[in-house]
Every structure is written in C-alpha cells, then in structure tokens.
Design a protein around this motif. Structure first.
Motif, PDB file in Angstrom:
ATOM      1  N   THR A 204       0.853  -1.184   0.000  1.00  0.00           N
ATOM      2  CA  THR A 204       0.000   0.000   0.000  1.00  0.00           C
ATOM      3  C   THR A 204       0.887   1.230   0.000  1.00  0.00           C
ATOM      4  OG1 THR A 204      -1.728  -1.145   1.225  1.00  0.00           O
ATOM      5  CG2 THR A 204      -1.801   1.270   1.243  1.00  0.00           C
ATOM      6  N   ASP A 245      -1.719  -1.066  -3.977  1.00  0.00           N
ATOM      7  CA  ASP A 245      -2.890  -0.233  -3.678  1.00  0.00           C
ATOM      8  C   ASP A 245      -2.377   1.198  -3.511  1.00  0.00           C
ATOM      9  OD1 ASP A 245      -5.136   0.980  -2.673  1.00  0.00           O
ATOM     10  OD2 ASP A 245      -5.159  -0.130  -0.774  1.00  0.00           O
ATOM     11  N   GLN A 247      -2.738   4.710  -2.339  1.00  0.00           N
ATOM     12  CA  GLN A 247      -3.440   5.658  -1.464  1.00  0.00           C
ATOM     13  C   GLN A 247      -2.741   7.024  -1.455  1.00  0.00           C
ATOM     14  OE1 GLN A 247      -6.358   5.055  -0.060  1.00  0.00           O
ATOM     15  NE2 GLN A 247      -6.368   3.014  -0.981  1.00  0.00           N
ATOM     16  N   THR A 281      -5.846   0.186  -7.814  1.00  0.00           N
ATOM     17  CA  THR A 281      -4.860  -0.869  -7.564  1.00  0.00           C
ATOM     18  C   THR A 281      -4.346  -1.388  -8.906  1.00  0.00           C
ATOM     19  OG1 THR A 281      -6.512  -2.605  -7.520  1.00  0.00           O
ATOM     20  CG2 THR A 281      -5.929  -1.619  -5.411  1.00  0.00           C
TER      21      THR A 281
END
Ligand SMILES: [Cu+2]
Length: 462
Positions: A204, A245, A247, A281
C-alpha cells in the motif's frame, strides 16, 4: 521589485579565498573547522552600499546544508553574489522570485533581485531535499539601512567562533548514538501462498509519518508505512504476484529494478502500463528467472516519490560467493557461515534526506557481531548522489555488482555506490571494538551541529 534572472562567473575579489577554501575542503580538513571558517567568511561577506542607483552586492555561500550570509540588508536594487563551496550541486532562489542556475561545486553566479521593498523574504536552495535539510534563510530588507549585518542564524560571526562549543556539539552528537526512533524499515514481507503456489504480496503506497532522527517526523511516501519499504524475498522460479494499492494523492507505478520481468510488468507508466491513479490498484505478476540482488521503487515522478521513501529491496535466491577461492592472497574459506545478511539502503534527498535504511545518525541501526563471524552486506543506492561507503577495521570483499557475481572479486576499504547500483560484499569481523561505518563524503555525515546522516557502527565483541 522587478526580479530578473542573471548569471555571471565569479568575478568577486573573494574568488581567490573561495579557491583556498575549496583546496582545504578537498584536502579533507576537519569539517567542523571548515564550516566555521566558511561561516566566518560569510559573516564578513563583501557588501557594498548602492551609490547612484548601483545595486547592493551581497555575498552568500552555499554548502551542505547551509546558506551563509547576512540576514538583513538594505532596501533598493540588490544583487546576490552566490558561490557554492559545498561538494554537490546547489542553487539559490528567492521564494516567489528568481533563482540562480544549478551551481556545481566551486561555481558561482550573480542573482539580480531588482529593487527590493522593505519586508521579509526567504531564500533557499531548490534542489530536492536541500531546503528541508537546512538550506533556507530568512532575509529582512530594511528601509534606509546602509550597512549589511552579519548573519545571526547562519553560523558564527567574525571573531566569535566558539571552538570549544564546536567540540562539545560534535562529541555530544556522537555519544547520542544509538538513539531510538519509531519505525524500522526493510522488514521482510510475508506472502500469501495461492492455490497454484504463486507468492502474493500486498503493498500500500501512502503518505505516512516517519521518524528519520529523534523528534524529526516527516511525511514520508511509503509502501506499508516503512522506509525502506518491506523487503521481498523469493526463490528463483517463483511465480510472484504483487498487488499495489495506491493511497497517494497522485498516480504511481512500481519498477522492479534489476529483476528480469516481461515488458508490461516493468512499471513505467504510461509506456508499459496505465498510471495507477490515486485510489486504484494494479497487479504485477512475473516468474523469477535468476538469483538477483534487486530493488523496487516508484518510477512515475521518481525524482520525488523515491527520495521521499518509496524504495525497497527485492532478493531472488542466493547470489554465488567466491568460497574456497584466494583473492589477492587471502583465502576465503570453502565452508563459512554467513551470520548476517545486511541490507544497507542509501538515500540523500526528499523528506528522508541523508540516511542509511531510512534513518539519520544517531537513529541509524547499530550492527553487532562477534570476532570471527562473516557477514554479507548488500548496498543499494536509491538516492541522487554517489556515496563512498567506508567500513573501519575490516576490508570488504566485493563479490557481486548489481546482483551479478564477479569473475574477479576484489577487496576494498571504501566502496563507491552510485545511484541505482547494488554491490554485495563479504566481511570478516576480525577485531573487537566499535567500528564506525559511514559515507566518506564528509558533509554527508557531519555538520556544524555535529554528526548526522550516513553513519552507523559495527560493534564487534570478543
Ligand atoms: Cu554520501
């Protein structure tokens, strides 16, 4: 104020003195002493009051990582004489105004600021990470002032150099090692094993706090919240799947630096894949083909995302060591046990700055071992500059470059690691003691306030 961009070679009378300083610097004069001398010179920088509309000429010197010069100048036409007395590229910019071009070490330029109104200004170096590292100075422009005051915050002024204080700061900074900080990088990432044997990893990308040195918590750009990112270790022939992912507030991608992958897995948006937009993603999937000491990092806006923390190590299998061979007269045992495999990731820019494995001295991790042990170190340079890494006490046997075993391994005590490079070395801990281990560009490890940056130590017991 009508700022305009101007450049000129160093024509100042201080030029000769600059050259002496350069020679002193290259002779390896003690950094603290040099910094003080530079500061002394900054405090008495040439400053001429404008006469008949002639601009003030004010001297500023740049170094790692400081701007030395006056903090107060008179209003009116102003020209800054800027010289880079550091060892890397710097520039000088007026916040919201013009900038010098990038200046190589030893270069100088004139920055014409036009007519400055009274008020508060900020000047800084706009090379990535340098402003955050300390290259920022407030500049107060005062109506009617005819004299230029020596800088208050930029160093010691004139005769006031407090040598004992410099000694004290250096000693105290060194005795603060090792210092505890929140967070440890390079933690090995456990895969999920899928039904077909594929090793699936999850990363992430996000902006998360990271304590670089005690009390200095920055907004790092991280994978899974750590710097360096989690270490990924797989075997040759593994099917690897990495789910990324995003973010971050902007797009990203992941390049597998040194790993042989199909082109569409190379992580170079928009050429080999679409950009992973914020909130999206992307899945990388490939089969490893050979042993490798590799790394992974963002490629999109790498100049910002990587130095800010988006880099990690990626190890495939075991790279062959020259066991049983004799190198420069020294026999390497056929059967030796490697007691530690140490990742040493170098960085020098972004919010992380000059660091080893995401930490700046005294928060760098100390390494411990016993006499007679053999350890392996993999150096990775994810920064923007070269770093000659010097281990006191023991020679380092360089046996692989970029994960490729060398036909002719060689011994060094200092190993220069350029951006993007990896070197693997084998070291025998031969004698007890605290053996300092650091980058030998001295401004990457010491400043006037003491030791910082790219330093750690190997603590070897009997
Ligand atoms: Cu360095």
């Amino acid at each position: 104020m009508t700022p305009r961009h101007d450049e000129a070679k160093d024509l100042s009378p201080a030029g000769a003195f600059d050259k002496i300083l350069m020679v002193l610097a290259t002779m390896g004069a003690a950094v603290a002493v040099l910094a003080a001398v530079v500061a002394f010179r900054g405090g008495t920088a040439s400053a001429e009051e404008g006469v008949g509309g002639e601009p003030h000429v004010v001297g500023f010197t740049l170094s790692e990582f400081a701007i030395d010069g006056p903090s107060e100048i008179g209003a009116g036409p102003t020209r800054l004489q800027v010289s880079n007395e550091g060892s890397v590229v710097h520039n000088l910019a007026l916040d919201g105004g013009p900038s010098t071009p990038d200046l190589n070490a030893g270069d100088a330029a004139t920055l014409d600021l036009g007519a400055l109104d009274p008020g508060s200004y900020v000047i800084f170096c706009s090379i990535a990470g340098h402003r955050e590292a300390g290259m920022e100075l407030g500049l107060t422009v005062v109506e009617g002032a005819t004299a230029v005051e020596p800088g208050e915050g930029g160093g010691h002024a004139g005769d006031d150099v407090d040598w004992a204080d410099l000694d004290r700061m250096m000693t105290e900074s060194m005795l603060a090692f090792p210092a505890e900080t929140e967070g440890i990088g390079n933690q090995e990432l456990e895969p999920t094993i899928l039904a077909d044997g594929t090793k699936e990893f999850h990363l992430t990308a996000a902006i998360t706090p990271w304590e670089v040195e005690p009390g200095n918590i920055v907004d790092a750009w991280t994978y899974n919240g750590m710097v360096p990112a989690p270490m990924i270790k797989v075997d040759v022939g593994d099917r690897v799947r990495v789910v990324v992912d995003n973010q971050l507030p902007m797009g990203t991608d992941v390049h597998w630096h040194g790993v042989k992958v199909p082109n569409d897995m190379d992580g170079v948006a928009p050429l080999t894949q679409p950009l992973i937009e914020s909130g999206d993603t992307f899945v990388y999937e490939f089969t490893t083909q050979e042993p490798m000491v590799a790394m992974y990092h963002a490629h999109h806006h790498g100049q910002m995302q990587v130095p800010n923390g988006m880099f990690g190590t990626f190890i495939v299998g075991d790279v062959a060591m020259p066991l049983g061979r004799t190198i420069s007269g020294i026999e390497i045992p056929q059967h030796l046990e490697v007691t530690q495999e140490i990742p040493m990731v170098l960085n020098d820019a972004g919010v992380i700055g000059l660091s080893l494995n995401g930490k700046s001295f005294p928060a760098t991790q100390p390494y411990t071992g016993a006499v007679g042990e053999w350890v392996v170190v993999h150096y990775y340079n994810e920064g923007l500059q070269i770093h000659p890494m010097h281990l006191h006490g023991f020679p380092q046997l360089v046996y692989a470059k970029d994960g490729i075993p060398l036909d002719s391994p060689y011994w060094v005590d200092t190993l220069n690691v350029s951006p993007g490079e990896r070197y693997s070395v084998l070291v025998e801990l031969q004698d007890p003691g605290v053996w300092v281990w650091h980058c030998h560009i001295l401004t990457h490890v010491e400043r006037e306030e003491g030791m910082f940056g790219m330093v750690t130590a190997f603590i070897v017991e009997e």
